[in-house]
Scaffold this active site. Sequence first.
Site: not given
Ligand code: NAD
Length: 321
Positions: A189, A206, A121, A77, A35, A175, A149, A145, A82
């Site tokens: 960002v 912003n 999160s 994960q 996705a 992250v 979480k 969102y 967003s």
């Molecule tokens: P990302 O969008 O790069 O990774 C999410 C992955 O989940 C993607 O590969 C996507 O294809 C997959 N996915 C989405 N919906 C799916 C579904 N229905 N079935 C199977 N796979 C699915 O995002 P990320 O930054 O790597 O985030 C990973 C996790 O960490 C998420 O749970 C996010 O909420 C959490 N998180 C991230 C941050 C950050 O700063 N990046 C902060 C807090 C929490």
Amino acid sequence: MSKILITGGAGFIGSNLTEHFLKAGHNVVVLDNFATGHLHNIQQHLENSNFTLIEGDIRNVEDCKQAVEGVDYVLHQAALGSVPRSIKDPQTSNEVNVTGFLNMLVAARDAGVKRFVYAASSSTYGDSESLPKVEDVIGKPLSPYAITKYVNELYADIFSKTYGLETIGLRYFNVFGRRQDPNGAYAAVIPLFVKQFLNHESPVINGAGDYSRDFTYIDNVIQMNALAITTTNPDAVNTVYNTAVGDRTTLNELVGYLKEFLSEYDAEIANVEIIHGPNRQGDIPHSLASIAKAERLLGYKPTHVIREGLKEAVKWYKENL
Ligand code: NAD
């Protein structure tokens, strides 16, 4: 050698975890529906006999069941990240982040996995203004969102208590690092600003730029996941941890660091102007984690402060964008 399922393993954080645990000699299964993730993030592992890719959806119970077969640990994960995305389409965020999460918990419980570690999160702190954030003082969620979480944490807690499934939630704080996607309407960002600077386009901050965040380099997040899997401390499981550095940086400082590091590759970038827009609805002014709990119970010690992480991330984007 353990068998580890990484849901969302084609995404930013998941693909970094995949790379790390394969290198450490484990067997890794990735479940992803692409996705927001990309095949190119995991392409290099497709020939590795310790690696299995399942293209599937966590909203589909059968896909979850297939993915957890014979698995020791789950690093969950997969989610739709967003805040703005969840404001635009709360139902899909809920289906993936809540129903999908519950499907994975049930599948993990039924398959008898040893531990279920999941991406929580910092958005769970919501409107709480206290700084630094400590795990047991949270406010009201500020977005769909954030609700999803927080619900994850509530379900994980109930699964620990009711079914004895060991769980650990890692509340990630902003992250960043290699493979974080700079493209799309919901880009984070740091990769977005890096891409804009490299194209000599003006990033838009912003507000005045005095809001601050505990920006966390990916290697610190990998360390937390590894500790969450390996800890044998009975007091360390069935709880949540801030996953951060314990330091905060304003947006203006962040942009200054990016300019400094990127100018080493392209001197023109030092002259790119910064634009300030209105504050974004629902943004809290400051975020800063206490990492004392992770230090005490898991032995966590961040290896990268923001400048060290940014330097590595910028180098990666320069070579890979
Ligand atoms: P990302 O969008 O790069 O990774 C999410 C992955 O989940 C993607 O590969 C996507 O294809 C997959 N996915 C989405 N919906 C799916 C579904 N229905 N079935 C199977 N796979 C699915 O995002 P990320 O930054 O790597 O985030 C990973 C996790 O960490 C998420 O749970 C996010 O909420 C959490 N998180 C991230 C941050 C950050 O700063 N990046 C902060 C807090 C929490």
